[in-house]
Design a protein around this motif. Structure first.
Motif, PDB file in Angstrom:
ATOM      1  N   VAL A  60     -16.144 -24.222  45.924  1.00 55.85           N
ATOM      2  CA  VAL A  60     -15.659 -24.751  44.628  1.00 55.85           C
ATOM      3  C   VAL A  60     -14.366 -25.538  44.855  1.00 55.85           C
ATOM      4  N   GLU A  61     -14.339 -26.757  44.295  1.00 59.01           N
ATOM      5  CA  GLU A  61     -13.116 -27.570  44.232  1.00 59.01           C
ATOM      6  C   GLU A  61     -12.687 -27.654  42.762  1.00 59.01           C
ATOM      7  N   VAL A  62     -11.464 -27.307  42.529  1.00 57.28           N
ATOM      8  CA  VAL A  62     -10.950 -27.251  41.156  1.00 57.28           C
ATOM      9  C   VAL A  62     -10.044 -28.457  40.906  1.00 57.28           C
ATOM     10  N   VAL A  63     -10.326 -29.141  39.800  1.00 58.37           N
ATOM     11  CA  VAL A  63      -9.441 -30.222  39.317  1.00 58.37           C
ATOM     12  C   VAL A  63      -8.889 -29.753  37.979  1.00 58.37           C
ATOM     13  N   TYR A  64      -7.621 -29.428  37.971  1.00 58.82           N
ATOM     14  CA  TYR A  64      -6.994 -28.878  36.771  1.00 58.82           C
ATOM     15  C   TYR A  64      -6.155 -29.973  36.105  1.00 58.82           C
ATOM     16  N   VAL A  65      -6.382 -30.148  34.791  1.00 60.29           N
ATOM     17  CA  VAL A  65      -5.654 -31.156  34.012  1.00 60.29           C
ATOM     18  C   VAL A  65      -4.579 -30.445  33.215  1.00 60.29           C
ATOM     19  N   THR A  66      -3.333 -30.785  33.474  1.00 62.22           N
ATOM     20  CA  THR A  66      -2.192 -30.193  32.768  1.00 62.22           C
ATOM     21  C   THR A  66      -1.782 -31.103  31.614  1.00 62.22           C
ATOM     22  N   PRO A  67      -1.250 -30.550  30.521  1.00 67.69           N
ATOM     23  CA  PRO A  67      -0.830 -31.392  29.395  1.00 67.69           C
ATOM     24  C   PRO A  67       0.472 -32.129  29.632  1.00 67.69           C
ATOM     25  N   PHE A  68       1.169 -31.846  30.728  1.00 70.14           N
ATOM     26  CA  PHE A  68       2.427 -32.529  31.068  1.00 70.14           C
ATOM     27  C   PHE A  68       2.520 -32.592  32.576  1.00 70.14           C
ATOM     28  N   ALA A  69       3.493 -33.325  33.078  1.00 73.39           N
ATOM     29  CA  ALA A  69       3.636 -33.522  34.528  1.00 73.39           C
ATOM     30  C   ALA A  69       4.109 -32.230  35.174  1.00 73.39           C
ATOM     31  N   PRO A  70       3.374 -31.692  36.157  1.00 71.45           N
ATOM     32  CA  PRO A  70       3.801 -30.444  36.815  1.00 71.45           C
ATOM     33  C   PRO A  70       4.952 -30.712  37.776  1.00 71.45           C
ATOM     34  N   GLY A  71       5.694 -29.637  38.105  1.00 71.07           N
ATOM     35  CA  GLY A  71       6.787 -29.755  39.050  1.00 71.07           C
ATOM     36  C   GLY A  71       6.299 -29.946  40.475  1.00 71.07           C
ATOM     37  N   PRO A  72       7.189 -30.377  41.398  1.00 67.81           N
ATOM     38  CA  PRO A  72       6.744 -30.624  42.789  1.00 67.81           C
ATOM     39  C   PRO A  72       6.403 -29.342  43.559  1.00 67.81           C
ATOM     40  N   ASP A  73       6.978 -28.188  43.155  1.00 64.59           N
ATOM     41  CA  ASP A  73       6.736 -26.939  43.888  1.00 64.59           C
ATOM     42  C   ASP A  73       5.617 -26.115  43.287  1.00 64.59           C
ATOM     43  N   LEU A  74       5.017 -26.610  42.185  1.00 59.67           N
ATOM     44  CA  LEU A  74       3.999 -25.812  41.517  1.00 59.67           C
ATOM     45  C   LEU A  74       2.729 -25.711  42.357  1.00 59.67           C
ATOM     46  N   ALA A  75       2.309 -26.820  43.001  1.00 62.88           N
ATOM     47  CA  ALA A  75       1.102 -26.778  43.841  1.00 62.88           C
ATOM     48  C   ALA A  75       1.288 -25.856  45.039  1.00 62.88           C
ATOM     49  N   ARG A 126     -17.034 -38.265  42.014  1.00 61.53           N
ATOM     50  CA  ARG A 126     -18.048 -39.226  42.440  1.00 61.53           C
ATOM     51  C   ARG A 126     -18.859 -38.649  43.622  1.00 61.53           C
ATOM     52  N   GLY A 127     -20.207 -38.643  43.498  1.00 60.20           N
ATOM     53  CA  GLY A 127     -21.105 -38.189  44.565  1.00 60.20           C
ATOM     54  C   GLY A 127     -21.218 -36.684  44.688  1.00 60.20           C
ATOM     55  N   LYS A 128     -20.715 -35.921  43.716  1.00 64.89           N
ATOM     56  CA  LYS A 128     -20.734 -34.463  43.801  1.00 64.89           C
ATOM     57  C   LYS A 128     -21.256 -33.903  42.489  1.00 64.89           C
ATOM     58  N   ASP A 129     -21.698 -32.646  42.583  1.00 68.33           N
ATOM     59  CA  ASP A 129     -22.070 -31.936  41.369  1.00 68.33           C
ATOM     60  C   ASP A 129     -20.795 -31.498  40.665  1.00 68.33           C
ATOM     61  N   ALA A 130     -20.630 -31.908  39.413  1.00 65.93           N
ATOM     62  CA  ALA A 130     -19.391 -31.608  38.695  1.00 65.93           C
ATOM     63  C   ALA A 130     -19.726 -31.247  37.267  1.00 65.93           C
ATOM     64  N   TYR A 131     -18.869 -30.416  36.682  1.00 67.32           N
ATOM     65  CA  TYR A 131     -19.002 -30.036  35.286  1.00 67.32           C
ATOM     66  C   TYR A 131     -17.611 -29.692  34.761  1.00 67.32           C
ATOM     67  N   ILE A 132     -17.482 -29.714  33.434  1.00 63.71           N
ATOM     68  CA  ILE A 132     -16.202 -29.478  32.772  1.00 63.71           C
ATOM     69  C   ILE A 132     -16.169 -28.043  32.271  1.00 63.71           C
ATOM     70  N   VAL A 133     -15.035 -27.403  32.521  1.00 62.19           N
ATOM     71  CA  VAL A 133     -14.774 -26.069  31.981  1.00 62.19           C
ATOM     72  C   VAL A 133     -13.743 -26.252  30.875  1.00 62.19           C
ATOM     73  N   PRO A 134     -14.178 -26.324  29.615  1.00 67.22           N
ATOM     74  CA  PRO A 134     -13.246 -26.655  28.534  1.00 67.22           C
ATOM     75  C   PRO A 134     -12.530 -25.424  28.015  1.00 67.22           C
ATOM     76  N   GLY A 135     -11.669 -25.687  27.019  1.00 67.65           N
ATOM     77  CA  GLY A 135     -11.017 -24.602  26.295  1.00 67.65           C
ATOM     78  C   GLY A 135     -11.751 -24.366  24.995  1.00 67.65           C
ATOM     79  N   LEU A 136     -11.109 -24.746  23.875  1.00 68.12           N
ATOM     80  CA  LEU A 136     -11.753 -24.686  22.577  1.00 68.12           C
ATOM     81  C   LEU A 136     -12.410 -26.032  22.326  1.00 68.12           C
ATOM     82  N   VAL A 137     -13.750 -26.078  22.331  1.00 73.19           N
ATOM     83  CA  VAL A 137     -14.488 -27.344  22.339  1.00 73.19           C
ATOM     84  C   VAL A 137     -14.376 -28.008  20.970  1.00 73.19           C
TER      85      VAL A 137
END
Length: 650
Positions: free
Chosen positions: A557-572, A631-642
């Protein structure tokens, strides 16, 4: 310095006069006192009282006159008053125990203002009350001159001709075709606009007949010719041709009158060996008088043997006055002024016949101008008008490009002042035999114009109403069409979303055993009032970050997490360390590569209560990054409140 000397001299002069007046008064009083002491009681007291009153009146008159002289001198002389010096020395001279009240201070200031400005109202009132000198009457302000005329609110000039785009872009392109309006603007406009190339020779345009400026030889007449009497030529109509003088410029030669030679550097002298050009010299039969008077009364006719052969061979000078020779000379040297009498041209005059012969080649256009002049003169019942034929010919050449106006016709009239008086007279057009017809036509034209203007206003109102209705209806149709298009797109989007959801449910068992990409968008799509009432709405959306990133512990599993604001440099690094501790691997490079943190670049431009899915939709760069990761991978969205935005994003 000179002004100060003049002022000091005037002051000393007035002081001396005042001293003399006081000395005279003192002497009179002393004499009156001695007279009262020496006289007895028998003297009439009334006489003494009258004498005393006379002395007092004289002193008062002298003092008043001297006061007026001093005031006139002080008011008329222009001088500068130095400001008062209020120093320590002057204050030292004032007694310490003396107290200056506010009233005295204001009075002193008022007196100083009157001294500095003697022409003020307070100063003039004080002088009038104290000395009886009235102030001069103030000058009446001059009324501002009203500018006559009307202010133009529209443009008085129009832009010139604009070259086509093909000619402007290509300097080597041929110039466009000239129109009559372009020619009317003038040669400078044609050159500046590029309608005429700069390398074209413009000389033929200025030498075309009749040219505005002509160059040629001029005959120099002898000084004595001004005394020769000329017989004026008149005809039955009163047209005077005395101002016409025919000079043979090409073969002009000086004539010896009275036996005195006349030389000039610009005169052409006859060559040596040629007989003198004077063939006949006829003196008028007058007797008596001096030789100068006889010379002034000579009538000279010149016939030169080397003149051009006009009208056939020339033999004896007696045959030089043939009609053909006269017509040729008249065509060349005449002013060509003909007459229009009561709307009809006198075609039988020699001037008109010569004018017609000279312009035979362009007589069609010239005749049109003459007919226009006849109609204009007949319209205003002008009895006699003298027309300049040369201007008529020039106007006929311009008539090829534009229609002549009334001003152009009036410019061809010699007696313009007399004609303008008749043209400007009200009701002049409605005189003569056709006055009733002309008046009726004028009334009909005015009423027809009124009807046309009223019909135009009605048509314009209907047109504007129709345009407003059409605009509203077109906007209504566009609104309905846009709404139908949006509804169709929404239907297509929902059908596409349903297909993707069915595909995900069908292939979910297979995707669990393959590598896949999970796009976590923790968006809370609720009503706007609920979102606005939630404190720190962005933090509430990002509260599930740790649990969602735990999915990256699986190697598939590869996770792409979308944050509502810019994360800090040490968060990753922090979450990569947590994943490393959970998996028990010595290095966390693999865990750090299996999750990505993405944020919408336009999050600062939107309100804080906007859902995260809507922010992603309105951030093109974030959408491109998400598409690149999936692109080129199986992907799906894990939403919050749809909500609707999550469906559109999917």
């Amino acid at each position: 310095l000179i002004s100060q000397l003049d002022m000091s001299g005037a002051a000393s002069h007035h002081a001396e006069d005042v001293g003399k007046i006081l000395m005279a008064i003192q002497a009179d009083l002393k004499a009156l006192r001695s007279d009262l002491q020496t006289t007895d009681s028998t003297v009439d007291p009334a006489k003494k009282i009258a004498q005393l009153q006379h002395i007092v009146e004289k002193a008062e008159t002298d003092v008043r006159l001297k006061t007026e002289a001093v005031l006139n001198t002080s008011l008329n002389d222009q001088y500068t008053t130095l400001p008062a010096i209020r120093g320590s020395k002057r204050r030292a001279t004032t007694p310490v125990n003396q107290r200056v009240t506010v009233k005295d201070d204001l009075a002193a200031r008022k007196q100083m203002d009157m001294l500095l400005k003697p022409s003020s109202l307070d100063a003039r009132k004080f002088i009038e009350d104290r000395f009886g000198v009235t102030a001069p009457a103030p000058e009446k302000p001059k009324a501002a001159q009203k500018v006559r005329g009307n202010l133009l609110k529209h443009k008085t000039t129009m832009p010139g001709t604009i070259l086509p785009a093909s000619t402007r872009n290509d300097p080597g392109a041929p110039p466009p075709k000239l129109t009559p309006s372009d020619v009317q603007r003038g040669m400078v406009e044609l050159v500046n606009r590029g309608l005429v190339p700069k390398w074209v020779d413009l000389t033929p345009a200025f030498v075309k007949t009749p040219a505005p400026v002509l160059c040629g030889q001029v005959q120099l007449h002898a000084w004595e010719e001004q005394f020769i009497r000329q017989e004026p030529y008149t005809n039955a109509l009163g047209f005077n041709l005395s101002g016409i003088k025919m000079d043979l410029i090409s073969r002009a030669e000086p004539i010896d009158i009275g036996g005195k030679p006349h030389t000039s550097a610009s005169m052409q002298h006859a060559p040596a060996g040629r007989p003198p050009p004077v063939d006949k010299l006829r003196a008028s039969p007058r007797g008596g008088g001096s030789e100068a008077a006889k010379a002034r009364s000579l009538s000279i006719s010149v016939f030169s043997s080397d003149l051009p052969n006009v009208g056939g061979p020339r033999g004896d000078p007696a045959d030089a006055g043939s009609p053909r020779d006269y017509n040729e000379l008249l065509d060349e040297f005449s002013l060509h002024q003909f007459i229009i009498r009561r709307g009809a041209t006198l075609t039988s005059t020699p001037e008109f016949e010569s004018f017609r012969r000279k312009h035979r080649s362009t007589w069609g256009a010239v005749e049109d101008v003459v007919r226009g002049l006849e109609r204009l003169m007949a319209r205003y019942e002008v009895p006699v008008a003298y027309i300049d034929g040369n201007k008529v010919a020039l106007l006929a050449q311009q008539a090829e490009f534009r229609r002549p106006t009334i001003d152009d016709y009036l410019d061809c009239i010699v007696n313009l002042d007399q004609v303008l008086e008749l043209v400007g007279m009200p009701g002049r057009r409605y005189q003569g035999s056709q006055r009733e017809n002309r008046a009726g036509l004028a009334i009909q034209a005015a009423y027809r114009g009124h009807l046309c203007r009223r019909a135009f206003q009605r048509a314009l109102a209907r047109f504007r109403a129709a345009a407003a209705i059409q605009l509203f209806w077109r906007a209504r149709l566009a609104f309905k069409f846009t709404r139908s298009v949006l509804r169709e797109r929404e239907r297509e989007r929902m059908s596409q979303f349903e297909q993707l959801a069915a595909r995900l449910a069908r292939d979910w068992s297979l995707m669990q055993g393959r590598k896949r990409v999970e796009v976590h968008i923790p968006s809370i799509t609720r009503e706007e009032a609920q979102r606005m009432s939630t404190d720190h709405f962005a933090l509430a959306e990002n509260s599930q970050m740790g649990g969602r990133l735990a999915a990256a512990a699986s190697p598939d599993v590869e996770v792409v997490y979308v944050t509502p604001f810019a994360p800090g440099p040490d968060l990753a690094q922090y979450y990569a360390k947590l994943l490393q501790i959970r998996s028990g691997t010595p290095g966390g490079a693999g865990e750090e590569c299996r999750f990505k943190l993405v944020h919408p670049e336009n999050y600062e431009r939107f309100p804080s209560h906007l859902p995260l899915a809507a922010m992603v939709l309105y951030s093109p760069r974030c959408l491109k990054r998400l598409a690149a990761f999936c692109r080129g991978k199986d992907a799906y969205i894990v939403p919050g409140l749809v909500g609707p935005d999550d469906v559109r994003l999917a």
